[in-house]
Every structure is written in C-alpha cells, then in structure tokens.
Design an enzyme around this catalytic site. Structure first.
Site, PDB file in Angstrom:
ATOM      1  CG  ASP A 119       1.275  -1.523  16.634  1.00  0.00           C
ATOM      2  OD1 ASP A 119       1.568  -1.764  17.743  1.00  0.00           O
ATOM      3  OD2 ASP A 119       1.494  -0.521  15.976  1.00  0.00           O
ATOM      4  CG  ASP A 122       5.511   3.600  19.655  1.00  0.00           C
ATOM      5  OD1 ASP A 122       6.074   2.978  18.793  1.00  0.00           O
ATOM      6  OD2 ASP A 122       4.495   3.572  20.202  1.00  0.00           O
TER       7      ASP A 122
HETATM    8  C1  DGJ Z   1       2.538   1.920  17.531  1.00  0.00           C
HETATM    9  C2  DGJ Z   1       3.779   1.409  16.822  1.00  0.00           C
HETATM   10  O1  DGJ Z   1       4.590   1.277  18.339  1.00  0.00           O
HETATM   11  C3  DGJ Z   1       4.436   2.435  15.872  1.00  0.00           C
HETATM   12  O2  DGJ Z   1       5.488   2.091  15.722  1.00  0.00           O
HETATM   13  C4  DGJ Z   1       3.508   2.560  14.922  1.00  0.00           C
HETATM   14  O3  DGJ Z   1       3.469   1.479  14.253  1.00  0.00           O
HETATM   15  C5  DGJ Z   1       1.914   3.062  15.471  1.00  0.00           C
HETATM   16  N1  DGJ Z   1       1.617   2.232  16.289  1.00  0.00           N
HETATM   17  C6  DGJ Z   1       1.001   2.981  14.316  1.00  0.00           C
HETATM   18  O4  DGJ Z   1      -0.308   3.319  14.564  1.00  0.00           O
END
Ligand code: DGJ
Length: 723
Positions: free
Chosen positions: A472, A541
C-alpha cells in the site's frame, strides 16, 4: 519489422496494421513523415511542407522556407527555430541551453535492451538512432521497439554526457509524435481517491493541452494516459492514438497545436519540478512510452494495450495464472481485530472456494489507529500475542494461503523507526513537514532507507509462510527536498521512483513465488510501471458495485481486467452508503481479479452459499478474464446501463455482464449488441435457451429483461455450438 531505405534515408517501422516513418533530413534532423494505418514503403518526403510563415525563424544557414517549426520532428529541442513543445531541454555549466542535435548513426537490434533502473515492456526488434550535439559534447539515443502482431511502438530516450563538464536536463521526455492536422479530441482518465479513472473526452484546440501529475506518484487524480481520437471515433470505429507511460511518478503528456494546425504530442517525466545533473560519462535514461495505434476505435486500442501488457509487461510467472480469490479483513475489522476474530473469518469461508486470506493494516508496530506504527515492520504482540503463526496455521488448516499488508514507503512520527531516524522522512530542516493520513514519506532517494525497507520486509517474508503481499501507499509527496541532493533537489521525485523500483526489484525477484498486489489508497498509483512488478492492483477503495462499473470501465481503457483487483463488500457500502444486491456485487467484482472484503462471520447463510456459487462461476469464466478480448458495449457515464463483454481468443466462448443502475418500471426495452463473435458460427446463450448465428446476435442484439430493483445485474454466457 524495421526497415531502413539508405537511398532516401528513411526508416519504416511496421506492424500488421501500422506504419511509422521518418527520415534523416538534409540538415541531419530526424524528420517525422507518417504514423497511422499500414501503407506501402514509398518515398514520403513529398508530404513535408516547406513554408516561410513569417515572423518566425529558420534553420541556421538554411533558406527561409526551412524551419524546424513547420517540420515534424522525432526529437525536437529548444531554441533553434522550433517553438513547439520540445523533447529535451538541457543547460550546460556556462548556462547555454541551445544546440543542434543531428543524426550521428543508427543500429537495429534483434533484442530490446532493458532500461537501466526502470521497468519496461519486454520486446524484440529495436531501432536505436543517435543524435549528437557537438558543442555540448552530448548524445541522445532514441529507441523504437516494434511488434509484428501488435500496432505498438515502445519509445524512450537516453542522454549521454560525452564531455568534461556536467550538464543539467531540465526536460527529458520519452517521445514526440507529430500528427499532420489538429482535428482531434482527447480521451483522458482523471479522477480522485474513491473515483479513480473516470473517462473524459475533450475537444482539442490551439494551444497546449496537458495531463500531468506533480504529486510524486502517477496519481489517482490523472492517469499517465492520453489518447487522441477523431470526432467520429467511437468504441469500435475510428482512429485512435493511445499513449501510456511505464512510470509511477510525476508525468506529463502534452498535445499542442500551433500555427500549422497540426498536433504535436510529447510526454515523459514531468519537467514541472525536475532537473537532473548528468555528470561526464553518465547516461540518463527516460521511462518508456507505449504508443498504440488503432483504426478500430477506443475498444481496438484497449485490446492492443491488454494484449501487450499481458504478454510483455506483467510478470510472466503470474500473468496468465489463475488469480487467488481472497478474503481480506480490512472492511471487516479495520485495525480492530484479534487472532480469534481473524480465525473466525477464515473458518467462516471454508469450503466456499476462497483460497487466500489477506491480513490488512494493523498487525505491526503499535498500530491501533492510523497515527502510529508505520515503519515498524514487526508483529504487534499486544494485539496478536502469538504472532502471525496461529493465523497462518488457521488459513492453512482451512485450505487457504496467507497474505499480508505492508506500507513500507511511509513512516509515522509515532514509531520506533522515526524516533531512531527522523531524518529518513522527506523534510526540509526547520520546516514542519506536511502530513497526509498522519504520516510522512520515507526518502527513497537514500540508499540506506531503501536497504532498511528491503531488509525489514524480507525478514517478515523469510520468517513466515507468506504467499501474497498487498503493498500500500497512502499519501502523496510534499516538502520536496533531500539534504544529500543539495542544489539538485529537483532530482528528488525521480530518485524516489528509482528507489521504489529498486526495492520492488529486490523483493519481487528475492521472493519469486510471492504474489504482489499493488495499492495506493486504492487505485491512486495504477500504471504500467506498477504492473511490471505487481500483477494486479487494488482498483479503488470504493468497493460500491455501481461506482465500480464506472471506475473499472475507465481502468479498462489501458489495463487488462486481470490486473483490476475487485472485491465484494458489505452493504450499506462503507464508502457510499449505497445498498446493492449481493449478486450484483459479485457480478461486477468478477470483471477483474475477484475477492471478498467483509465480515463473513456476520453473513447470513444464503450469502455464504452465494459466495460459493460466485467463486465457482468465477473459476469458470476466469480464462476470459485472464486472456479474453474485452468489448465495452455500454458506458455507464453516458446511459443508465453498463455492459461489458469478454470473448475468448478462439471466439468459442463469451461472457456478458450488465448493470441497470436505476430501475425504470415500464422502461426502455433493453437490447444489447454483442461484439467480437465469429459471424458464421452459432452461439448458444444458456440463460435464454436460444441458439443464433454470431452475426444475428451482433446485429439484432440480445433482448434483456430489465432487472427488478436498482443496481440489478445480468450475466449471459455465449458458447459456440455445432449446427
Ligand atoms: C488503503 C487501502 O486502499 C485499503 O484497502 C486498506 O489497505 C487501507 N489503506 C489500510 O490502511
């Protein structure tokens, strides 16, 4: 193939459907001649206008009607009669920024060389043309790779300092293309976090149109993609030139129309906050640009990008391999979990076909909220007192693999790492650095920082049975400075990207069996550079099924469906509050690398049964996701209908998914028109119990009973049958 006609000093770059031609002019400049549909190898120099336009300038020592400002140019430079966008801007120690870059030889290679320190598309036949600037003692090499079966040209540039003093590159783009008229529209992929890559179509006019990122990453705000199309171009007809950069940092793609009513397109690393010192003997390599020509509309362009990336960019160990179907705990628990809770989630999906459990953010350091812990890549023993092992054991006992989340490019000020090395975060001494999600960005231009990341992630991967990594990256860059770069601080963003690629290289090659998924607050760094290392990327997301139709539609413009990571989540949806049917969420998530991200311990029995059925269906259609041809039949941004179709390469199987977002009682009689079928072959649609010829289906369409309720989906299989 690549052909050089010595007599007329012309290069022809050809594929099945495309020709690209340029020649060495009498003055030694590289004069662009043609880019488009395949044509014969004729002398094309007649197509060059020689005009004295007035109130301009011409090539030094040449007649008044010979100006670089009216010629197409493979490598336009600054300050010598061409006022349009240049590909290169260089400044020597004396402050001289102009020069004549003239032809100094070429070679044709059988194998495409790798780009030093940068990801790139694998390829074969490559033309390298050298230009030399005598005064500055500098050389440029332009690289062109062609593919027999795909209308694609890969381009990049290498700049070599052959002199005794440094010079600075203030711009070093990867390509330039000159199209002979300016009747074009632009297609781009702007967006934002939670709504990445919303396709946009804009008319181009005189002046310069730019898409760019200045954020240190390729960004969710604008994808490193630009296509120029004709007014009458549509999904399946008309001309398209598509450009995509194999680069994950600041980029710019520019389309400029000037007094000649032509269109020049250039692009590469954004020069907005860039300058690079090239020391004597050094070579600077630009990222690679991918240029796709299509005479079959935007859909034709996408299918070419997809084939190219599947066959030549994505890690061949994983590219065509069935994707893991994951259950991820993020939306189920966020950071509030225990070993027991995670094991309960794993156990609840036993037997559904889900084969990988991914433990997301919150397992390391002191990480109970997003204000602390980043940088400390060791297990949070308060939260998980027996470490990762019981969770890994539980996954294995239930027939699943185990995946783990990392965000290694970042640090929280509340972390052991920051307390030990506050100077490792990007900052300017004396200024409080800007935070994003309460975190700072590590300075990947520094070797010791990269080493720390490689070693701390490797340690976890070495010591635990981890099959999958979700990587990430949750903020963009600010405070662009690094003390060790001093006055060359404008190198920071590119050095950050190079450091990041170095880390990826070490980890992906060091752990060849681990499957790496990319992520940046969802899909905020979704680009070909990432896809070189990460076979799939968490697309957004926003897991809302309706929003995903728009996001995945836009993402599919360049990126193959198997690279889109897509999850079924709970309703009301956590990002939009929207309620969509469970079946719809499954159908839309199936148009990519599918998975689940919800608390399955709370799912009613029927949903668990549905998960099992959905995973079975997905496994049946996965070959189409991995290698099929995509046809976008209906654009949800334009109408109350989303529809996409996948057709196998042998045209024997197809799959259609549609969503009608808003149910209109007694509404439109829905008809969709399949594409890509063999016209003479017969196809059965089992869902309708009908068999018709391919051309009948494609021309008369499929009548669709509109789903009842909002956000309803339908899927159809098409199977070739004997008649
Ligand atoms: C952003 C990501 O896109 C999510 O899927 C998740 O992993 C969060 N960060 C975790 O902090």
């Amino acid at each position: 193939m690549i052909f050089y006609d010595e007599g007329i000093r012309t290069f022809y770059l050809e594929s099945k459907d495309m020709t690209y031609a340029f020649c060495i002019s009498v003055h030694g400049f590289l004069q662009h001649l043609y880019y488009g549909k395949r044509i014969a190898r004729e002398d094309l120099s007649y197509s060059v206008y020689h005009i004295d336009r007035g109130h301009g300038s011409n090539i030094a020592g040449a007649p008044r009607n010979e100006s670089l400002n009216v010629y197409g140019n493979e490598c336009p430079t600054y300050g010598r009669s061409d006022y349009r966008q240049s590909m290169i801007a260089v400044c020597d120690e004396a402050g001289v920024r102009v020069g004549d870059w003239r032809y100094a030889g070429h070679r044709i290679l059988k194998e495409k060389p790798e780009l030093k320190g940068l990801p790139s598309v694998r390829g074969k036949e490559t033309l390298v043309v050298k230009l030399r600037e005598e005064r500055m003692r500098a050389e440029v090499e332009l690289f062109y790779t062609v593919f027999e079966e795909l209308p694609v040209i890969l381009r990049h540039m290498e700049v070599c300092n052959c002199g005794e003093g440094s010079f600075w590159l203030d711009r070093a783009f990867s390509f330039c293309v000159d199209l002979p008229d300016n009747k074009w529209e632009a297609v781009t992929l702007p967006g934002a976090h939670l709504r990445e890559r919303f396709m946009e179509r804009t008319a181009l006019s005189h002046g310069t149109f730019t898409v760019e990122s200045k954020r240190g990453v390729s960004s969710g705000q604008m994808n490193p993609f630009l296509a120029v199309i004709r007014e009458n171009t549509g999904e399946e007809q008309g001309e398209v030139y598509g450009f995509n950069l194999v680069y994950s940092g600041d980029f710019a793609l520019k389309a400029e129309s000037e007094q000649n009513d032509e269109l020049r397109i250039v692009g590469g690393i954004n020069d907005y906050d860039f300058s690079w010192e090239v020391h004597p003997g050094e070579v600077f390599t630009t990222p690679e640009a991918v240029m796709v020509y299509s005479s079959q509309g935007i859909g034709g362009m996408s299918r070419t990008f997809h084939d190219l990336y599947r066959n030549y960019l994505v890690n061949p160990r994983f590219s065509k391999r069935p994707r893991p179907v994951v259950i991820n705990n993020w939306e189920a628990t966020y950071m509030d979990f225990t070993t027991e809770k995670l094991c309960a989630i794993i156990e609840s999906v036993k037997g559904t076909g889900i084969d990988t459990f991914v433990l997301d953010d919150g397992w390391f350091g002191v990480r109970n909220h997003d204000r602390s812990g980043l940088g400390d890549w060791f297990v949070n023993m308060d939260k998980l007192p027996q470490g990762l092992q019981p969770i890994i054991d539980c996954a294995h006992a239930n027939g699943m693999k185990f995946g783990l989340w990392f965000e290694p490019e970042m640090v929280n000020t509340d972390s052991d790492l920051y307390r030990r090395h506050p100077d490792w975060a990007i900052h300017v001494e004396g200024l409080v650095p800007c935070t994003g999600r309460d975190q700072l960005v590590l300075d990947l231009s520094r070797d010791e920082v990269c080493e720390y990341i490689i070693e701390s992630v490797s340690k976890i991967l070495r010591e635990n049975a981890i099959d999958y990594v979700k990587w990430d990256m949750n903020r963009t860059l600010t405070d662009n400075y690094s003390a060790h770069l001093g006055r060359n601080a404008k190198e920071l963003h590119h050095r950050y990207v190079l450091g990041f690629y170095r880390i990826c290289e070490a980890l992906v090659n060091g752990f060849p069996d681990v499957f790496f998924e990319g992520c940046a607050s969802g899909g905020c760094r979704f680009d070909p550079g990432m896809l070189y290392y990460f076979p799939q990327i968490w697309t957004s997301d926003d897991s809302d099924a309706y929003m995903r139709t728009i996001i995945q539609y836009g993402t599919s413009l360049c990126y193959p469906l198997a690279t889109h990571s897509c999850h079924v989540s709970v309703c009301p949806n956590h990002q939009s509050g929207r309620v969509t049917p469970f079946a719809s969420r499954g159908d839309i998530a199936h148009l990519g690398a599918t998975g689940y991200e919800l608390d399955t311990t709370k799912c009613p029995k029927e949903e668990l049964v549905q998960i099992k059925e959905q995973v079975t269906q997905y496994r049946e259609m996965q070959e189409l996701i991995l290698s099929g041809d995509l046809y976008r039949l209906n654009n949800p941004l334009k109408e109350n209908l989303f529809c996409e179709m996948l057709v196998s390469k042998d045209q024997k199987k197809a799959h259609i998914t549609l969503m009608v977002p808003i149910c209109v009682p007694n509404g439109r009689a829905l008809r969709i028109y399949p594409r890509g079928l063999c016209p003479e072959a017969f196809y059965e649609i089992p869902e309708l119990g009908l068999v018709k010829r391919g051309d009948t289906w494609m021309n008369l369409g499929i009548l669709v009973q509109s789903p009842f309720g909002d956000f309803g989906t339908k899927t159809y299989r098409m199977v070739q049958v004997e008649r």
